[in-house]
Design a protein around this motif. Structure first.
Motif, short mmCIF file in Angstrom:
data_model
loop_
_atom_site.label_atom_id
_atom_site.label_comp_id
_atom_site.label_asym_id
_atom_site.label_seq_id
_atom_site.Cartn_x
_atom_site.Cartn_y
_atom_site.Cartn_z
N ALA A 1 0.83 -1.21 0.00
CA ALA A 1 0.00 0.00 0.00
C ALA A 1 0.87 1.26 0.00
O ALA A 1 0.56 2.23 -0.71
N ALA A 2 1.95 1.24 0.77
CA ALA A 2 2.85 2.40 0.82
C ALA A 2 3.51 2.64 -0.53
O ALA A 2 3.61 3.79 -0.99
N LYS A 3 3.94 1.57 -1.17
CA LYS A 3 4.56 1.71 -2.49
C LYS A 3 3.57 2.27 -3.51
O LYS A 3 3.91 3.12 -4.33
N ALA A 4 2.32 1.79 -3.45
CA ALA A 4 1.30 2.26 -4.39
C ALA A 4 0.94 3.72 -4.14
O ALA A 4 0.62 4.46 -5.08
N ALA A 5 1.02 4.16 -2.90
CA ALA A 5 0.64 5.53 -2.55
C ALA A 5 1.76 6.54 -2.76
O ALA A 5 1.49 7.74 -2.85
N PHE A 6 3.00 6.08 -2.87
CA PHE A 6 4.13 7.00 -2.91
C PHE A 6 4.07 7.98 -4.08
O PHE A 6 4.22 9.19 -3.88
N ALA A 7 3.86 7.51 -5.29
CA ALA A 7 3.87 8.40 -6.46
C ALA A 7 2.76 9.45 -6.38
O ALA A 7 3.03 10.65 -6.53
N PRO A 8 1.50 9.04 -6.11
CA PRO A 8 0.46 10.07 -6.02
C PRO A 8 0.69 11.05 -4.87
O PRO A 8 0.45 12.26 -5.03
N TRP A 9 1.15 10.56 -3.74
CA TRP A 9 1.41 11.44 -2.58
C TRP A 9 2.52 12.43 -2.92
O TRP A 9 2.43 13.61 -2.60
N SER A 10 3.57 11.95 -3.58
CA SER A 10 4.69 12.83 -3.96
C SER A 10 4.26 13.91 -4.94
O SER A 10 4.82 15.00 -4.94
N ALA A 11 3.27 13.61 -5.76
CA ALA A 11 2.80 14.58 -6.75
C ALA A 11 1.80 15.57 -6.16
O ALA A 11 1.44 16.55 -6.81
N THR A 12 1.38 15.33 -4.93
CA THR A 12 0.41 16.22 -4.27
C THR A 12 1.12 17.46 -3.74
O THR A 12 2.22 17.38 -3.19
N GLU A 13 0.51 18.63 -3.93
CA GLU A 13 1.08 19.88 -3.45
C GLU A 13 1.27 19.83 -1.93
O GLU A 13 0.41 19.28 -1.23
N PRO A 14 2.37 20.37 -1.42
CA PRO A 14 2.61 20.35 0.03
C PRO A 14 1.45 20.93 0.85
O PRO A 14 1.12 20.39 1.90
N SER A 15 0.82 21.98 0.37
CA SER A 15 -0.30 22.57 1.12
C SER A 15 -1.47 21.59 1.23
O SER A 15 -2.15 21.52 2.25
N GLU A 16 -1.70 20.82 0.18
CA GLU A 16 -2.77 19.82 0.21
C GLU A 16 -2.40 18.67 1.14
O GLU A 16 -3.24 18.16 1.88
#
Length: 75
Positions: A29-44
Motif C-alpha cells: 500500500a505504501a509503495k502504491a501511494a508513494f507516487a500520487p502522494w509525492s505529486a500532491t502539493e505540500p499545502s494539500e
C-alpha cells in the motif's frame, strides 16, 4: 501486548501484533501511494495530515504521542 512503564510498572500503551501478511500488505500500500502522494502539493498534504489528526483526536480525545519514533496510544 501491553507495554509497561519501567519506573512505575504500570501499563502505559498497547501494541498490536501483526503478521507477515499484514506487513506485506502495508508495504504494498505504501509503495502504491508513494507516487500520487509525492505529486500532491505540500499545502494539500498538510491539509490532509491535519484532517487525519482531527479524526484521531475525535476518536481518542487527545493527540497521538510518540516514543522512540513509534506512535503509541496511551492507555
Amino acid at each position: 501486548m501491553e507495554v509497561f512503564d519501567p519506573p512505575t510498572e504500570e501499563a502505559c500503551a498497547t501494541i498490536v501484533h501483526g503478521t507477515t501478511a499484514d506487513t506485506d500488505k502495508a508495504v504494498a500500500a505504501a509503495k502504491a501511494a508513494f507516487a500520487p502522494w509525492s505529486a500532491t502539493e505540500p499545502s494539500e498534504r498538510l491539509a490532509l495530515v491535519k484532517r487525519i489528526l482531527e479524526v484521531y483526536q475525535g476518536a481518542h480525545g487527545a493527540e497521538p504521542r510518540t516514543d522512540a519514533g513509534r506512535a503509541v496510544h496511551r492507555t
